[in-house]
Design an enzyme around this catalytic site. Structure first.
Site, short mmCIF file in Angstrom:
data_model
loop_
_atom_site.label_atom_id
_atom_site.label_comp_id
_atom_site.label_asym_id
_atom_site.label_seq_id
_atom_site.Cartn_x
_atom_site.Cartn_y
_atom_site.Cartn_z
N ASN A 396 0.82 -1.21 0.00
CA ASN A 396 0.00 0.00 0.00
C ASN A 396 0.85 1.26 0.00
OD1 ASN A 396 -1.98 1.99 0.34
ND2 ASN A 396 -3.26 0.66 1.59
N ASP A 397 1.50 1.56 1.12
CA ASP A 397 2.27 2.79 1.22
C ASP A 397 3.37 2.88 0.16
OD1 ASP A 397 0.75 3.62 3.37
OD2 ASP A 397 2.08 2.69 4.84
N VAL A 398 3.97 1.74 -0.20
CA VAL A 398 5.12 1.75 -1.11
C VAL A 398 4.70 2.00 -2.56
CG1 VAL A 398 6.48 0.25 0.38
CG2 VAL A 398 5.08 -0.77 -1.44
N ALA A 438 0.92 3.87 7.34
CA ALA A 438 0.98 5.32 7.53
C ALA A 438 -0.41 5.92 7.74
CB ALA A 438 1.65 5.98 6.32
#
Length: 470
Positions: A396-398, A438
């Protein structure tokens, strides 16, 4: 434990073990050579332990052998039974044991300095040895309590969200200054209350340092605690006059520190900012508000199978969601089927994907994904513009473009995969309600070329494989 004269052969044996430890670190830097690296490390440790036993007059050799058998047996059983998805918390748990061992050795040396060869003729402990003892116990205690909190967070037994105490920065700084001051005072006064206070405060600061750190920073925390455990072992090596412990501890400490720096760089984060904690707190608070309803497209396993079978280039981006569902074997099978259809398949690994450094690499290696198909971010990011399909599974965040465009985002500046440049994106996740560590929404969900595959990752990939085969 009484020391005997050190012969050149002992120094040579420790030198050989040190070289083997260096070769082990070099081997562990790549999945292709990791097995050899582990062997080098095991051989080096065997030589170091055997040399230490032979160069000391042991009060009870059978007790030492029993202790080695118990510890080795526990380690063997755990290593055989542990699931790869639980590896991050296992590493944290083992770090805690290294820290606790340093504390216990330090306290034993304090209580019986003559046995460790650090007592002066007047019955006092050598002042230099007091510094080594104080630092070794302090670092060991910080490692122990910090690793316990990291274990609880990683195992899901404690909230992975940052726990922000009021005035935490002042409290942490004051406690650290008190510990350093007491270590200095210990060189002048070796009263029991001094060493006891150092130990207690160090246990407390380890707890205080880790609870404010959120899940997004866990890869850095794991490598940081690894570094702490190394420095604790090195400090105890000076107390024990053991060259192998000093060398090994310094290698672990320095390599952990370097890895922490690499992790921070991969997230565009400052090391001190991570230690201060609180990453994602603002986003988590924002995430509590109602999210804006935006249109998105839902896809199916049949849609993904058809598009990927017709594609020329497919890039797969795994994340922690893949690890949780243990989908790595099904994912490798999907890749094998696509390759038989003439599709060029590559795997893209972000340095901080998962909950520990190299987490995704380990899982893919376990599933026998060829090493030459796995690429780091900087080696593959330019290829997304030519990719027909970007297949995101549990990440997700990456892959969140907010890291490049939204200066108010807590992940702004973190290097991410340019999946938005791919012609088609398939995004596998359990539901639209979840966000990454995050705590921020992801614009990729709502792009025109994105199809959301909402299901358990393993079940979805297995369905795609069935659709490909039919």
């Amino acid at each position: 434990m009484e020391h005997v004269a050190v012969s050149p052969w002992v120094a040579l044996a420790y030198l050989v073990s040190g070289v083997l430890f260096i070769l082990a670190l070099r081997g562990l830097s790549s999945p292709a050579t990791s097995r050899a690296g582990n062997r080098y490390g095991m051989i080096g440790m065997t030589i170091a332990v055997a040399t230490t036993l032979l160069t000391h007059s042991i009060a009870s050799l059978p007790e030492i052998i029993v202790a080695l058998a118990i510890g080795g047996g526990i380690g063997f059983v755990i290593a055989r039974k542990i699931a790869m998805t639980d590896m991050p918390q296992l590493v944290a748990a083992f770090h805690s044991l290294v820290g606790l061992a340093a504390v216990l050795v330090g306290l034993a040396a304090y209580l019986n300095p003559d046995a460790f060869g650090i007592m002066l003729p007047d019955g006092q402990i050598n002042p230099v040895s007091r510094i080594e003892l104080g630092l070794g116990i302090a670092i060991g205690a910080i490692t122990f309590s910090g690793s316990v909190i990291a274990f609880l967070k990683l195992a899901g037994k404690m909230s992975g969200s940052p726990i922000l105490l009021p005035g935490r920065h002042v409290l942490n700084l004051g406690t650290l200054i008190a510990i350093i001051g007491l270590v200095a005072w210990f060189t002048q006064d070796q009263s029991a209350w001094v060493i006891a206070t150092i130990t207690v405060l160090s246990f407390i600061i380890g707890f205080l340092l880790i609870i404010p750190i959120g899940g997004a920073d866990m890869p850095v925390v794991v490598s940081m605690l690894n570094s702490y455990s190394g420095w604790a072992a090195a400090a105890m090596g000076f107390t024990l006059h053991n060259t192998a412990m000093i060398v090994t501890g310094a290698l672990v400490g320095s390599s952990g520190a370097i890895l922490s720096y690499i992790m921070c760089k991969a997230m565009n984060r400052g090391f001190l900012a991570v230690i201060a904690g609180g990453f994602g707190a603002e986003a988590a608070a924002a995430g509590g508000a109602a999210k804006e309803q935006r249109p998105w497209k839902r896809g199916s396993a049949e849609d993904a199978a058809y598009m990927m079978k017709e594609a020329e280039n497919v890039i797969i981006i795994p994340g922690y969601g893949m690890a949780v569902s243990q989908a790595q074997h099904a994912l490798r099978e999907m890749g094998d089927v696509l390759k038989k259809e003439g599709v060029n398949v590559k795997y893209a690994i972000h340095p901080v994907a998962g909950r520990m450094p190299g987490h995704m690499n380990v899982l893919l290696a376990e599933a026998n994904v060829p090493y030459d198909e796995v690429f780091e971010l900087e080696d593959i990011n330019s290829e997304f513009a030519q990719a027909d399909v970007a297949f995101i599974i549990g990440a997700n965040d990456v892959v969140n473009p907010a890291a490049k465009t939204d200066k108010s985002s807590p992940i702004y500046g973190m290097p991410v995969f340019d999946v938005d440049k791919a012609k088609t994106i398939f995004f596998v996740k359990r539901s639209m309600g979840g966000v990454g560590y995050a705590g921020v929404d992801n614009d990729v969900f709502y792009m025109d070329q994105t199809m959301m595959l909402l299901a358990d990752a393993k079940k979805m990939v297995e369905d795609i494989v069935k659709a490909l085969q039919h």
